[in-house]
Design an enzyme around this catalytic site. Structure first.
Site, mmCIF file in Angstrom:
data_model
loop_
_atom_site.group_PDB
_atom_site.id
_atom_site.type_symbol
_atom_site.label_atom_id
_atom_site.label_comp_id
_atom_site.label_asym_id
_atom_site.label_seq_id
_atom_site.Cartn_x
_atom_site.Cartn_y
_atom_site.Cartn_z
ATOM 1 N N ASP A 1 0.818 -1.214 0.000
ATOM 2 C CA ASP A 1 0.000 0.000 0.000
ATOM 3 C C ASP A 1 0.849 1.260 0.000
ATOM 4 O O ASP A 1 2.032 1.228 0.325
ATOM 5 C CB ASP A 1 -0.882 0.018 1.250
ATOM 6 C CG ASP A 1 -2.126 -0.829 1.071
ATOM 7 O OD1 ASP A 1 -2.419 -1.216 -0.067
ATOM 8 O OD2 ASP A 1 -2.796 -1.103 2.086
ATOM 9 N N LYS B 1 -3.007 4.069 -3.409
ATOM 10 C CA LYS B 1 -3.444 5.315 -4.024
ATOM 11 C C LYS B 1 -2.311 6.336 -3.924
ATOM 12 O O LYS B 1 -1.687 6.471 -2.895
ATOM 13 C CB LYS B 1 -4.650 5.810 -3.223
ATOM 14 C CG LYS B 1 -5.301 7.002 -3.809
ATOM 15 C CD LYS B 1 -6.660 7.321 -3.198
ATOM 16 C CE LYS B 1 -6.907 6.962 -1.764
ATOM 17 N NZ LYS B 1 -8.182 7.448 -1.273
ATOM 18 N N MET C 1 -7.967 8.865 9.119
ATOM 19 C CA MET C 1 -8.371 9.476 7.848
ATOM 20 C C MET C 1 -9.303 10.670 8.057
ATOM 21 O O MET C 1 -10.231 10.868 7.289
ATOM 22 C CB MET C 1 -9.085 8.434 6.954
ATOM 23 C CG MET C 1 -8.194 7.298 6.532
ATOM 24 S SD MET C 1 -9.083 6.028 5.598
ATOM 25 C CE MET C 1 -9.822 5.071 6.895
#
Ligand code: SAH
Length: 317
Positions: free
Chosen positions: A39, A61, A174
């Site tokens: 990741d 991402k 987050m």
């Protein structure tokens, strides 16, 4: 001793990014891996604990590439499990906390692929170690809630602040972008202007701690020139006396060690122990898997190093 079949896939927690906080088990999995699917939040140095011919695949991402969908990650993991003996799926922190672990477990089970889950140190634990406070503390906070400020398809849901209302601790993953809204929700529900800390890059070279109150923290974060990296927000009475952690750190070292991987690991670990960051450039030493070459070349090109160390090969006598 009975023979235990080794699993085809390891779902491994990489911890908060500091290689010294990787578990022994995780390290052994990485060493043994034929392929690593990792990741965005994984420190690339951890990949260098693998063999030179291990395939490295970034499935996270980034601001520049399109995000790989969870279904595609699952499909890739299954495909690799069929081709290779050992697949490592390396995730930031603990895979069981906001890590889509259940999705991947379900996919593996469906395809009858054997696997094992290896826990990691989650961001909340890493952050609190830096604040030198407990996430729970006797007489102060008896419960903790791990929550997120980010929901599926950006759907809006109120924060669950039941624990906080009962005097517990709230750890928000987050949540930095939505901090003004989240703190407004807390203020509306709880009269006491509770202490808050936002810890960016906990335990890593560019760690930054902001400490304030529910009423002030969003402004403090907004005043930063840029977001320093992943940040976790901790709300509750356990956050106190955090000045030591917010004090300026000496400017961190980012070192490129040129040499053969196995000979440079100890030096790199010592740099991490001293609060720095290191990567090994072994592109001219060993035949690396093409994916390793590409990833290292890009990383080395994009990093401003403070120094470069060349490890001399040992001379045989
Ligand atoms: N599975 C991970 C969490 C993944 S969600 C874990 O257990 O830690 C990603 C969020 O984790 C980030 O947005 C941030 O809130 C938090 N995070 C991950 N690494 C962090 C770090 N080193 N410092 C601060 N927050 C971190």
């Amino acid at each position: 001793m009975s023979v235990i079949e080794t699993p085809q896939v390891y779902l491994v927690g990489a911890g908060p990014g500091n290689p010294l906080l990787l578990s022994k088990k995780a390290e052994r999995c990485i060493r043994r891996a034929d392929v690593i699917l990792y990741d965005q939040l994984v420190n690339p140095f951890l990949l260098q604990l693998s063999a030179p011919n291990t395939e490295w695949i970034h499935v996270g991402k980034t601001p520049y590439t399109t995000y790989m969908r969870q279904d595609d990650i699952n499909a890739l993991m299954i495909e690799k499990a069929r081709t290779y003996q050992t697949v490592v799926r390396l995730k930031g922190g603990d895979p069981a906390i906001f890590g889509r672990l259940a999705d991947e477990v379900e996919a593996l089970k469906k395809h009858h692929i054997t696997f094992e889950v290896v826990p990691g140190i989650t961001a909340a634990s890493a952050a609190m170690s830096q604040l030198q406070c407990g996430l729970t503390e006797r007489g102060i906070a008896r419960n903790i809630t791990f929550t997120t400020g980010h929901f599926k398809d950006d759907e809006e849901k109120p924060l669950d602040i039941t624990t906080l209302q009962q005097g517990g601790t709230l750890a928000i993953y987050m949540g930095v972008k939505r901090l003004p809204k989240l703190m407004k929700e807390v203020r509306e529900a709880i009269e006491d202007d509770l202490p808050v800390a936002v810890i960016f890059n906990a335990t890593c070279v560019d760690q930054q701690v902001l400490a304030g109150r529910v009423s002030t923290i969003a402004h403090q974060v907004a005043a930063l020139n840029e977001t320093p990296g992943p940040g976790i927000t901790i709300v509750g009475h356990v956050v106190r006396d955090v000045l030591a952690a917010t004090a300026n750190r000496p400017s961190p070292e980012r070192i490129c060690i040129v040499g053969e991987r196995s000979k440079c690991i100890d030096e790199a670990m010592a740099i991490y122990e001293a609060g720095g960051w290191a990567i090994i450039d072994d592109r001219n030493m060993t035949a690396l898997h093409p994916t390793q070459n590409k990833i290292l070349t890009q990383l080395i090109r994009e990093t401003s190093f403070t120094s470069r160390i060349v490890m001399k090969p040992e001379v045989e006598v």
